[in-house]
Design a protein around this motif. Structure first.
Motif, short mmCIF file in Angstrom:
data_model
loop_
_atom_site.label_atom_id
_atom_site.label_comp_id
_atom_site.label_asym_id
_atom_site.label_seq_id
_atom_site.Cartn_x
_atom_site.Cartn_y
_atom_site.Cartn_z
N GLY A 227 0.77 -1.32 0.00
CA GLY A 227 0.10 0.04 -0.03
C GLY A 227 0.90 1.24 0.13
O GLY A 227 2.11 1.22 -0.38
N TRP A 228 0.36 2.33 0.34
CA TRP A 228 0.93 3.71 0.26
C TRP A 228 2.36 3.54 1.13
O TRP A 228 3.52 4.15 1.03
N CYS A 229 2.09 3.09 2.45
CA CYS A 229 3.25 2.99 3.27
C CYS A 229 4.06 1.83 2.96
O CYS A 229 5.48 2.19 2.83
N GLY A 230 3.86 0.83 2.36
CA GLY A 230 4.77 -0.11 1.92
C GLY A 230 5.58 0.34 0.61
O GLY A 230 6.75 0.13 0.34
N LYS A 231 4.80 1.22 -0.19
CA LYS A 231 5.62 1.84 -1.43
C LYS A 231 6.78 2.80 -1.05
O LYS A 231 7.68 2.80 -1.47
N GLY A 232 6.36 3.55 0.23
CA GLY A 232 7.38 4.40 0.83
C GLY A 232 8.54 3.69 1.28
O GLY A 232 9.92 4.01 0.90
N ALA A 233 8.27 2.74 2.07
CA ALA A 233 9.18 2.08 2.71
C ALA A 233 10.19 1.30 1.77
O ALA A 233 11.37 1.19 1.74
N ALA A 234 9.65 0.57 0.67
CA ALA A 234 10.57 -0.06 -0.46
C ALA A 234 11.20 1.06 -1.23
O ALA A 234 12.46 0.69 -1.56
N LEU A 235 10.78 2.06 -1.52
CA LEU A 235 11.39 3.30 -2.33
C LEU A 235 12.52 3.67 -1.44
O LEU A 235 13.66 3.64 -2.19
N ARG A 236 12.26 4.01 -0.25
CA ARG A 236 13.49 4.34 0.72
C ARG A 236 14.48 3.42 0.82
O ARG A 236 15.68 3.54 0.85
N ALA A 237 14.18 2.18 1.12
CA ALA A 237 15.11 1.13 1.19
C ALA A 237 15.97 0.86 0.05
O ALA A 237 17.09 0.49 0.02
N ARG A 238 15.33 0.82 -1.13
CA ARG A 238 16.02 0.54 -2.47
C ARG A 238 16.98 1.87 -2.66
O ARG A 238 18.24 1.85 -2.94
N MET A 240 18.50 3.34 -0.37
CA MET A 240 19.72 3.22 0.59
C MET A 240 20.74 1.92 0.21
O MET A 240 21.43 1.55 0.96
N GLY A 241 20.30 1.30 -1.09
CA GLY A 241 21.00 0.42 -1.45
C GLY A 241 20.64 -1.23 -1.14
O GLY A 241 21.68 -1.82 -1.39
N ALA A 242 19.55 -1.22 -0.41
CA ALA A 242 18.90 -2.74 -0.12
C ALA A 242 18.23 -3.36 -1.53
O ALA A 242 18.06 -2.51 -2.38
N ASN A 243 18.41 -4.67 -1.29
CA ASN A 243 17.72 -5.46 -2.16
C ASN A 243 16.25 -5.71 -1.63
O ASN A 243 16.19 -6.28 -0.68
N VAL A 244 15.33 -5.26 -2.39
CA VAL A 244 13.77 -5.21 -1.74
C VAL A 244 13.06 -6.22 -2.55
O VAL A 244 13.03 -6.43 -3.65
N ILE A 245 12.37 -7.08 -1.50
CA ILE A 245 11.44 -8.01 -2.06
C ILE A 245 10.22 -7.46 -1.47
O ILE A 245 10.06 -7.04 -0.24
N VAL A 246 8.96 -7.76 -2.15
CA VAL A 246 7.67 -7.26 -1.56
C VAL A 246 7.04 -8.62 -1.79
O VAL A 246 6.77 -9.53 -2.42
#
Length: 429
Positions: A227-238, A240-246
């Motif tokens: 959702g909107w919170c998940g979009k924000g967390a995924a965007l910011r984590a990426r 910061m150089g993280a490999n993001v899985i949803v």
């Protein structure tokens, strides 16, 4: 030494940790206010017009510097308001003290308060016999509906700014027990686009870093819910150089995550891969026993959904041979296999438990929506029907306009010719 000269404002009841913290709280409230120009303009108008005069108001919110600026605006607008905490780990005790001492606002909130204290505070808020409730998760409204039927006639309406609270209000309305209007602040564009995506995205990672001091670059971060919170967390984590899985249950959100460039898979596949897990679903037990048993040694679990039920902590505790606090807001659960799972912020909102929540500039728009939502309820008293109602589009757009103005940004306006074209069906290509 300071405590000997600071006294509560006369006739102000309260249940807070330490009144002597008020000077620090006042300083921090003023600092946050510098970043809240929209709410400041609302407050200035409220001071002139007093739209909330004669209104008893109960607010259940995170007691932070930003919320303090909302509470001050409501009081300036004429409201007889009380404030309680919506989360036991998000209360900033110095802020609570300043609201009591400097503003004369009754506050019932202590950082770390237990469930019994929280429920007592909910009932104190309802003892105020509010006409309007500002809720964060709908606990106050739910308690009113279940236990305080005699007070329903006092209620003009409620405002709600969390997804979890909106889900509960919809269920109440479906069951026929929501007999008054509720303003859906959560879905205002100037709330969920910015508060959830940018605020939660940044502050969640802030909380994780403060609690652990780990490097995010190169880590596998599993974002549970897009959702909107998940979009924000995924965007910011990426970022910061993280490999993001949803992980997702909604096929539309899942394909959106894929198109946004993230790996998407079921939790059973993600559980063995993740180094850090962030839950942002608003649902319960999205990480549970079958996931704990296959996680890496040292996997970290953090929640940025509303309640502390997204991670099944009771089962994790039953599975563990020991639980050890290894840092502030960081607990190590040791499993019989010898591996450990790290839980951050007791599974509560990590951005408020271990950090300071959303930046004030984001909450500026959310709390402007809350203040104007209260005003709208009063203006539409007797007109609005029971059930959920959106923030009026013109209010949402005015908040955005004021925010842009405060940032020194101008935008175009339609010409008369363009307005005519957009409202006509006779003109083709």
């Amino acid at each position: 030494m300071v405590a000997s000269v600071i006294k509560p404002t006369p006739n102000t009841d309260h249940d807070i940790k330490d009144l002597s913290l008020a000077p620090l709280g006042k300083q921090r409230i003023e600092w946050a206010g510098r970043e809240m120009p929209v709410l400041r303009q609302v407050r200035d108008r409220f001071a002139q017009e007093k739209p909330l005069a004669g209104i008893r108001l109960a607010a259940c919110c995170h007691v932070t510097t930003e919320t303090a600026n909302l509470a001050i605006a409501l009081k300036v607008g004429g409201a007889d308001a009380v404030l309680i905490a919506s989360n036991p780990l998000s209360t900033q005790d110095d802020v609570a003290a300043s609201l009591v001492v400097d503003q004369g606002i009754p506050v019932y909130a202590k950082k770390g308060e237990d469930a019994e204290t929280y429920l007592r505070h909910v009932n104190i808020a309802l003892d105020h016999r509010p006409n309007i409730i500002i809720d964060d998760g709908s606990d106050v409204v739910a308690t009113l509906v279940k236990e305080r039927q005699d007070q329903l006639s006092d209620i003009i309406g409620t405002t709600e700014e969390t997804t979890t609270g909106i889900v509960r209000l919809r269920a109440m309305f479906k069951d026929g027990v929501l007999t008054f209007p509720a303003i859906n602040v959560n879905d205002a564009d100037t709330k969920h686009f910015f508060d959830n995506r940018y605020g939660t995205g940044q502050s969640t990672l802030d909380g994780i870093i403060r609690a652990t001091n780990i490097l995010l670059a190169g880590k596998n971060i599993v974002v549970v819910g897009y959702g909107w919170c998940g979009k924000g967390a995924a965007l910011r984590a990426r970022g910061m150089g993280a490999n993001v899985i949803v992980t997702e249950v909604d096929p539309i959100r899942a394909i959106e995550a894929v198109m946004d460039g993230f790996r998407v898979m079921p939790m059973e596949q993600a559980a063995p891969l993740g180094d850090i897990f962030i839950t942002v679903t608003g649902n319960k037990h999205v990480i549970r026993a079958e996931h704990f048993t296959v996680m890496k040694d040292g996997a970290m679990l953090a929640n940025s959904g509303h309640f502390d039920i997204e991670i099944d902590l009771a089962t994790l505790k039953d599975l563990s041979t020991s639980v050890t606090t290894v840092r502030n807001f960081t607990e190590e659960y040791r499993l019989p296999s010898g591996k450990s799972i790290i839980v951050l912020g007791e599974g509560r909102l990590i951005n408020l438990a271990a950090a300071e929540g959303h930046p004030a500039s984001v909450m500026d728009m959310s709390f402007a929506n809350q203040a104007l939502g209260c005003e709208y309820l009063i203006k539409q008293r007797g007109v609005l029907t029971p059930g959920l109602h959106p923030i009026p589009t013109e209010v949402d757009q005015e908040i955005a306009r004021l925010k842009l103005q405060s940032m020194g940004i101008g935008i175009d306006t339609l010409t008369p010719e363009q307005v005519e074209y957009m409202n006509s069906w006779t003109s083709g290509t």
